[in-house]
Write an enzyme that holds these catalytic residues in place. Structure first.
Site, mmCIF file in Angstrom:
data_model
loop_
_atom_site.group_PDB
_atom_site.id
_atom_site.type_symbol
_atom_site.label_atom_id
_atom_site.label_comp_id
_atom_site.label_asym_id
_atom_site.label_seq_id
_atom_site.Cartn_x
_atom_site.Cartn_y
_atom_site.Cartn_z
ATOM 1 N N SER A 152 64.071 79.684 29.437
ATOM 2 C CA SER A 152 63.572 78.391 28.970
ATOM 3 C C SER A 152 62.171 78.103 29.470
ATOM 4 O O SER A 152 61.526 77.166 28.996
ATOM 5 C CB SER A 152 64.500 77.265 29.450
ATOM 6 N N HIS B 279 66.388 81.304 22.783
ATOM 7 C CA HIS B 279 66.622 80.220 23.737
ATOM 8 C C HIS B 279 67.583 79.186 23.170
ATOM 9 O O HIS B 279 67.226 78.385 22.304
ATOM 10 C CB HIS B 279 65.297 79.543 24.108
ATOM 11 N N GLU C 294 65.862 78.372 19.740
ATOM 12 C CA GLU C 294 64.474 78.745 19.522
ATOM 13 C C GLU C 294 64.375 80.273 19.461
ATOM 14 O O GLU C 294 64.788 80.965 20.406
ATOM 15 C CB GLU C 294 63.589 78.202 20.643
ATOM 16 N N ASN D 78 60.934 71.857 24.713
ATOM 17 C CA ASN D 78 60.493 71.348 26.014
ATOM 18 C C ASN D 78 59.027 70.928 25.984
ATOM 19 O O ASN D 78 58.617 69.999 26.690
ATOM 20 C CB ASN D 78 60.724 72.394 27.104
#
Length: 521
Positions: free
Chosen positions: A133, A154, A166, A204
């Site tokens: 991540s 991910h 992802e 993120n």
């Protein structure tokens, strides 16, 4: 031509039928479950003795729980468990696999060593995928003889419930690799978001606008955490406020991520953390897990003070008609006048305030001080409410340093009599919701501008991954790109801080009258 070279020349996604999963913590076992449920034979391994067997047992319990809710039947459970094979954590266990996913410790050299050791044991067209991540997929792949076959895959925790993954292409990842992973993600029922390798990837990265700006608002002394949370939850429609989220995740997790992404982007001002976060983390105020954070917890539940009880006598300070100032959207002024009337106050509908009138201003991207001076009204009898998210769920009432204190309290009381709760804040260019929403939109636009992800992937990924009511581009379009640009321009002018400089993606589309979701030819 080698099998690998042949793969790089075709755009047809390769079907993945056999996968290895190395690492059986919460992420690894979740990935193993969704792959096995999608029909993939999964070889499950962990360096810790007994961990892989325990993970398989955990998956069996999760499947039984699904069956108890009517979400699957016994045949599905038996077939899924039949595809889960516990193997030794040695490279030879993965010979013949189409894919190996690592979900081990977040340490670059450990991941690089694992992939380097795996390469001789697996076929040349076996995909090596990392569930990292925070680490660079490109840096992980650099240790491999065939970095073209390495990608990020991910998932988000808990994997079976968070329906987003992802698919991250490193600098040398081959197109057939991301095509195969995208196809596999779809088979698991997850939405694949195709992303280029960059700090924070997509989700993120996009999350930097929410909590980082909230901490800056707190640092600026504009409002308390509980007030900021109420505004973002009630007025802006988020499921939880930023400080509730900090306490849920824990500052020991959130603060290092904020600092890491800031530094990985070489101190990009948009991501600059507040010292408040590090101070509180170092003091042990981590949130729910420590019993205290931005809120205090008893038996795992936050003690949140209620909205203050209004003092009916304070309303007497509203001693004249209320004149509502001009607005960027004429509909906002009409709605504010209706709000004033509904609260039982007299409306001064003139183009300029009459003698003795109280000025209620509707600034966008500026503070009450600036709005009062620009309108030419008495600052002592001027207040402002945020018009950007409407006046139906919660009002944000802002005062300047010159506003009469009794009048400010009286206006809060009188406005609440119209049936909408009021949160008072100190003077701030952009109020609270304007600031946070504008930063969310701006960061999302910059992700599109940098081609980290396509506009079509950005919104659904953020909505699924972060639980936002709208992804950043859809949020910007719903608020009006021109309005968001005005907020950012106002913040930049008021503070001089480059964190508020607008993304070219936003400014161009706002000036052209195009939606933010509009890609370029």
């Amino acid at each position: 031509m080698t099998d690998f070279a042949a793969r790089t020349e075709t755009s047809a996604p390769r079907r993945i039928d056999i996968a290895g999963v190395i690492g059986t913590g919460s992420m690894g076992r979740g990935i193993a479950q969704v792959l096995a449920e999608a029909g993939v034979e999964v070889r499950l391994a962990d360096a810790k003795p007994g961990a892989a067997d325990a993970a398989r047992g955990f998956i069996a319990d999760m499947l039984a729980r699904k069956a108890s809710k009517g979400q699957c039947d016994q045949d599905h459970i038996d077939a899924t468990l039949g595809r889960l094979k516990v193997v030794e954590a040695v490279p030879a266990s993965f010979a013949g696999a189409d894919l190996v996913v690592e979900a081990i410790v977040e340490a670059l050299e450990v991941k690089r060593t694992l992939f380097r050791d795996l390469e001789p044991a697996v076929g040349p067209d076996c995909i090596l995928a990392s569930n990292t991540s925070s680490l660079s997929v490109t840096a992980i792949a650099a240790a491999c003889a065939l970095p073209e076959r390495v990608a990020g895959f991910h998932f988000f925790n808990p994997v079976p419930l968070m329906k987003i993954v992802e698919v991250v292409a490193g600098a040398r990842t081959a197109p057939w690799v991301t095509a195969a992973l995208t196809d596999l993600a779809g088979r698991t029922g997850h939405l694949p978001a195709n992303v280029t390798d960059s700090p924070g990837f997509l989700v993120n990265h996009a999350g930097r606008g929410f909590g980082v700006e909230a901490l800056r608002i707190l640092q600026d002394g504009v409002a308390r955490p509980v007030d900021i949370d109420r505004i973002m939850r009630d007025a802006a429609g988020f499921r939880m406020g930023p400080f509730e989220l900090f306490d849920l995740v824990g500052l020991d997790v959130s603060q290092p991520v904020m600092e890491s992404i800031y530094n990985q982007f070489f101190q990009e001002p948009r991501f600059r953390p507040s010292p408040i976060g590090r101070n509180r983390m170092e003091s042990g105020l981590l949130g729910r897990k420590s019993g205290a954070g931005f809120y205090t917890y008893e038996n795992g539940r936050a003690r949140i003070e209620p909205d203050p009880e209004p003092d009916p006598l304070a309303g007497r300070a509203v001693d004249g008609p209320v004149w509502v100032g001009p607005a960027a959207d004429p509909a906002w002024r009409a709605a504010a006048q209706e709000l004033v009337a509904r609260a039982g106050m007299e409306v001064d509908a003139g183009d300029r305030p009459g003698k003795g009138a109280i000025a209620l201003l509707l600034p966008l991207g500026t503070d009450c001080t600036t709005a009062a001076l620009e309108a030419g009204v008495d600052p002592a009898r001027a207040l402002a409410i945020d018009p950007l998210f409407g006046f139906e769920r919660r009002l944000t009432l802002m005062t300047s340093p010159a506003t009469d204190a009794a009048l400010a309290e009286g206006m809060a009381v009188r406005l609440e009599q119209g049936g909408v709760p009021v949160t008072r804040i100190r003077d701030s260019a952009g109020f609270v919701a304007q600031r946070i929403a504008a930063q969310i939109v701006n960061v999302g636009c910059e992700i599109a501008q940098m081609r980290i992800a396509a506009p079509a992937d950005i919104d659904p990924a953020v909505e699924l991954g972060l639980g936002y009511p709208k992804g950043p581009l859809r949020l910007g379009d719903s608020l009006g790109a021109a309005h968001v640009l005005t907020v950012l321009d106002g913040l930049l002018a008021a503070t001089g801080d480059p964190r508020y400089r607008p993304s070219p993606w936003l400014s161009r589309r706002a000036r052209l009258g195009l939606p933010l979701t509009r890609d370029e030819a």
